[in-house]
Scaffold this motif. Structure first.
Motif, mmCIF file in Angstrom:
data_model
loop_
_atom_site.group_PDB
_atom_site.id
_atom_site.type_symbol
_atom_site.label_atom_id
_atom_site.label_comp_id
_atom_site.label_asym_id
_atom_site.label_seq_id
_atom_site.Cartn_x
_atom_site.Cartn_y
_atom_site.Cartn_z
ATOM 1 N N ARG A 235 74.143 -39.547 2.769
ATOM 2 C CA ARG A 235 73.338 -38.453 2.207
ATOM 3 C C ARG A 235 73.935 -37.829 0.943
ATOM 4 N NH1 ARG A 235 72.952 -37.982 7.739
ATOM 5 N NH2 ARG A 235 74.688 -36.539 7.900
ATOM 6 N N THR A 236 74.924 -38.476 0.313
ATOM 7 C CA THR A 236 75.524 -37.907 -0.894
ATOM 8 C C THR A 236 75.314 -38.881 -2.048
ATOM 9 O OG1 THR A 236 77.204 -36.966 0.561
ATOM 10 C CG2 THR A 236 77.608 -36.785 -1.796
ATOM 11 N N ARG A 237 74.826 -38.354 -3.169
ATOM 12 C CA ARG A 237 74.538 -39.206 -4.335
ATOM 13 C C ARG A 237 75.795 -39.506 -5.151
ATOM 14 N NH1 ARG A 237 71.133 -35.185 -4.409
ATOM 15 N NH2 ARG A 237 72.149 -34.184 -6.193
ATOM 16 N N PRO B 250 72.225 -21.877 1.604
ATOM 17 C CA PRO B 250 71.240 -21.226 0.730
ATOM 18 C C PRO B 250 71.128 -19.720 0.953
ATOM 19 C CG PRO B 250 70.369 -23.294 1.571
ATOM 20 C CD PRO B 250 71.684 -23.090 2.265
ATOM 21 N N SER B 251 71.224 -19.245 2.202
ATOM 22 C CA SER B 251 71.083 -17.803 2.442
ATOM 23 C C SER B 251 72.280 -17.029 1.884
ATOM 24 C CB SER B 251 70.966 -17.532 3.947
ATOM 25 O OG SER B 251 69.805 -18.149 4.444
ATOM 26 N N TYR B 252 73.486 -17.574 2.073
ATOM 27 C CA TYR B 252 74.659 -16.885 1.507
ATOM 28 C C TYR B 252 74.633 -16.913 -0.024
ATOM 29 C CZ TYR B 252 77.008 -15.912 5.922
ATOM 30 O OH TYR B 252 77.325 -15.375 7.148
ATOM 31 N N VAL B 253 74.156 -18.037 -0.595
ATOM 32 C CA VAL B 253 74.071 -18.119 -2.060
ATOM 33 C C VAL B 253 73.096 -17.064 -2.576
ATOM 34 C CG1 VAL B 253 73.263 -19.592 -3.965
ATOM 35 C CG2 VAL B 253 74.728 -20.562 -2.167
ATOM 36 N N ARG C 273 61.753 -15.388 24.978
ATOM 37 C CA ARG C 273 63.040 -15.902 24.508
ATOM 38 C C ARG C 273 62.894 -17.011 23.470
ATOM 39 N NH1 ARG C 273 61.508 -17.745 29.203
ATOM 40 N NH2 ARG C 273 61.616 -19.980 29.581
ATOM 41 N N GLN C 274 64.018 -17.267 22.759
ATOM 42 C CA GLN C 274 64.111 -18.337 21.771
ATOM 43 C C GLN C 274 65.301 -19.220 22.111
ATOM 44 O OE1 GLN C 274 63.978 -15.384 18.397
ATOM 45 N NE2 GLN C 274 63.051 -17.137 17.379
ATOM 46 N N GLN C 275 65.243 -20.501 21.689
ATOM 47 C CA GLN C 275 66.401 -21.387 21.801
ATOM 48 C C GLN C 275 67.453 -20.913 20.802
ATOM 49 O OE1 GLN C 275 66.793 -24.407 23.760
ATOM 50 N NE2 GLN C 275 65.175 -23.340 24.849
ATOM 51 N N SER C 276 68.735 -21.163 21.108
ATOM 52 C CA SER C 276 69.782 -20.722 20.172
ATOM 53 C C SER C 276 70.479 -21.903 19.505
ATOM 54 C CB SER C 276 70.795 -19.836 20.902
ATOM 55 O OG SER C 276 71.191 -20.426 22.100
ATOM 56 N N VAL C 277 71.097 -21.616 18.353
ATOM 57 C CA VAL C 277 71.873 -22.612 17.605
ATOM 58 C C VAL C 277 73.110 -22.968 18.419
ATOM 59 C CG1 VAL C 277 73.262 -22.959 15.524
ATOM 60 C CG2 VAL C 277 71.094 -21.712 15.393
ATOM 61 N N GLY C 278 73.406 -24.280 18.526
ATOM 62 C CA GLY C 278 74.507 -24.691 19.392
ATOM 63 C C GLY C 278 75.878 -24.616 18.773
ATOM 64 N N ASP C 279 75.990 -25.001 17.490
ATOM 65 C CA ASP C 279 77.331 -25.025 16.891
ATOM 66 C C ASP C 279 77.252 -24.879 15.376
ATOM 67 O OD1 ASP C 279 76.513 -27.479 15.892
ATOM 68 O OD2 ASP C 279 77.635 -28.646 17.348
ATOM 69 N N PHE C 280 78.433 -24.848 14.756
ATOM 70 C CA PHE C 280 78.510 -24.614 13.308
ATOM 71 C C PHE C 280 77.780 -25.708 12.541
ATOM 72 C CE2 PHE C 280 81.443 -27.980 12.241
ATOM 73 C CZ PHE C 280 82.147 -28.193 13.420
ATOM 74 N N PHE C 281 77.810 -26.937 13.060
ATOM 75 C CA PHE C 281 77.202 -28.007 12.284
ATOM 76 C C PHE C 281 75.688 -27.866 12.247
ATOM 77 C CE2 PHE C 281 75.980 -32.086 10.759
ATOM 78 C CZ PHE C 281 76.888 -32.252 9.740
ATOM 79 N N GLU C 282 75.134 -27.444 13.351
ATOM 80 C CA GLU C 282 73.686 -27.236 13.379
ATOM 81 C C GLU C 282 73.298 -26.107 12.411
ATOM 82 O OE1 GLU C 282 72.123 -26.449 17.272
ATOM 83 O OE2 GLU C 282 70.107 -26.208 16.495
ATOM 84 N N ARG C 283 74.072 -25.019 12.423
ATOM 85 C CA ARG C 283 73.741 -23.883 11.546
ATOM 86 C C ARG C 283 73.912 -24.238 10.062
ATOM 87 N NH1 ARG C 283 72.958 -21.201 7.991
ATOM 88 N NH2 ARG C 283 73.205 -18.969 7.622
ATOM 89 N N PHE C 284 74.971 -25.009 9.746
ATOM 90 C CA PHE C 284 75.309 -25.198 8.335
ATOM 91 C C PHE C 284 75.117 -26.645 7.856
ATOM 92 C CE2 PHE C 284 77.770 -21.313 9.421
ATOM 93 C CZ PHE C 284 77.171 -20.468 8.510
ATOM 94 N N GLN D 261 72.810 -28.196 6.228
ATOM 95 C CA GLN D 261 72.370 -28.295 4.834
ATOM 96 C C GLN D 261 73.514 -27.933 3.885
ATOM 97 O OE1 GLN D 261 69.219 -25.546 3.932
ATOM 98 N NE2 GLN D 261 68.446 -26.780 2.246
ATOM 99 N N ALA D 262 74.274 -26.893 4.272
ATOM 100 C CA ALA D 262 75.403 -26.467 3.438
ATOM 101 C C ALA D 262 76.476 -27.552 3.367
ATOM 102 C CB ALA D 262 75.993 -25.166 3.982
ATOM 103 N N PHE D 263 76.715 -28.255 4.484
ATOM 104 C CA PHE D 263 77.715 -29.336 4.461
ATOM 105 C C PHE D 263 77.293 -30.426 3.475
ATOM 106 C CE2 PHE D 263 79.201 -27.735 8.699
ATOM 107 C CZ PHE D 263 80.546 -27.626 8.385
ATOM 108 N N GLU D 264 76.003 -30.722 3.400
ATOM 109 C CA GLU D 264 75.545 -31.746 2.442
ATOM 110 C C GLU D 264 75.721 -31.258 1.007
ATOM 111 O OE1 GLU D 264 71.635 -33.218 3.353
ATOM 112 O OE2 GLU D 264 72.181 -33.604 5.441
#
Ligand code: NAI
Length: 342
Positions: free
Chosen positions: A28-30, A134-137, A280-291, A293-296
């Motif tokens: 996924r990296t150009r 994107p949200s932090y940016v 209720r809502q499902q929750s984010v499991g870990d840092f990789f799921e949350r970030f 897009q940011a990791f890419e």
């Protein structure tokens, strides 16, 4: 390397995060090719060969960084190894991406800075992934526009879901402890959002809520830190390894003309289920799921910087200061007293 040639990258460390980075680089990296991998664990190298088609497989990091077919290395190894490995890689003439934190103490970070300064043609970038979210940016841009006046207070947290497998307890001894491992993200964000003020004093407290096995190594699974900065700004950090529901990082920045918040709650998506058991809502499991897009974006930024297309958006010095503050919080936790930073 010609401007048109793809960057030839090798990755060291194929654990929890290393495998994710390897997949990101491979698929996924150009403008790059993942061509080598390094790990002391044979099954991890076999994974790189079978899943990613990598044929240059190294057990030894010194040989890996000297591989003449590599332009750059990505280090996703235990934190206690970062300093020596980053220096070895820079001295071998390789661009370096090193995961956070840069090193376990500020003196080691400064050594890396000094080696990097002797090789100004090489990129050295630290993985503070939230700077690419994107949200932090967007939050940073809003603050920088002046719309919220002068930001003077940050409240930021990194809270992991409880992992009953015991991973954290095995991982903790090389991690630098809760503040160095988790709060270092929030510390970096606070400095960035507040305009990089110098920290002057830190105070920390913490407790073990679940992982009693952390006690012999002096670590905790829930911690609070307060940091004072020159000019009057303040930051409050909370880190946890024991949230029952999911991974919940969030940051609030308060300015003289308003405030903003990034990441309230841990909801995975916009689906809300209402039934006989409640709403209720499902929750984010870990840092990789949350970030993810940011990791890419982070890996693309590193590759682009190595190819001279844009500057890395954060410096080694930023990472040194984050380590210095996390180290002060850890010392304060151990001593029970505030620690002065000079
Ligand atoms: P892990 O323990 O799952 O993986 C460590 C990897 O390093 C393993 O593949 C191991 O075989 C390898 N390794 C050990 N010694 C080595 C050596 N001498 N040479 C080459 N490889 C070696 O750890 P995890 O969770 O993947 O963390 C690795 C780094 O990534 C840490 O510094 C951590 O702070 C950072 N990290 C950053 C995150 C972020 O949000 N940016 C999230 C998770 C981890």
């Amino acid at each position: 390397m010609s401007a048109a040639a793809p960057l030839r990258i090798g990755i060291a460390g194929l654990g929890r995060l290393g495998r994710r980075h390897a997949e990101t680089l491979a698929f996924r990296t150009r403008h790059c090719r993942l061509v080598a991998a390094c790990s002391p664990v044979a099954s991890e190298l076999a994974w790189a060969r079978d899943k990613l088609g990598i044929t240059a497989l190294h057990e030894d990091l010194d040989r890996f960084v000297r591989d003449a077919k590599l332009d750059a290395v990505v280090l996703v190894t235990p934190t206690s190894l970062h300093a020596a490995q980053a220096i070895t890689a820079l001295e071998a003439g390789k661009h370096v991406f090193v995961e956070k934190p840069l090193a376990l103490d500020a003196a080691a970070c400064e050594q890396i800075e000094a080696v990097a300064a002797r090789h100004p043609q090489l990129v050295a970038m630290v993985g503070f992934v939230r700077r690419f979210d994107p949200s932090y940016v967007q939050a940073h841009a809003h603050l920088a526009s002046g719309a919220l006046g002068r930001p003077f207070l940050v409240r930021s947290q990194t809270c992991d879901q409880l992992d009953p497998s015991g991973f954290f307890v095995r991982f903790a001894p090389t991690s630098g402890g809760l503040f160095m491992d988790c709060s270092v993200h929030d510390i970096d964000l606070a400095r960035w959002m507040l305009g990089n003020p110098r920290a002057t004093r830190a105070f920390a407290s913490g407790t073990i809520a679940v992982h009693e096995d952390l006690a012999p190594i002096g670590d905790i699974d829930n911690g609070l830190g307060i940091v004072e900065f020159e000019g009057g700004a303040r930051a409050v950090f909370y880190a946890s390894r024991t949230f029952a529901h999911g991974h919940e990082p969030s940051t609030e920045v308060i300015g003289t003309a308003g405030k903003l918040t990034v990441g309230v709650g841990a909801a995975r998506d916009h689906v809300v289920v209402s039934d006989a058991h409640g709403v209720r809502q499902q929750s984010v499991g870990d840092f990789f799921e949350r970030f993810s897009q940011a990791f890419e974006r982070e890996m693309q930024a590193f590759v682009d910087a190595c190819r001279g297309e844009r500057q890395a958006p954060l410096t080694l010095h930023d990472a040194t200061e984050a380590t210095r503050i996390a180290q002060a919080l850890t010392r304060s936790l151990q001593s029970g007293s505030p620690v002065t930073l000079v």
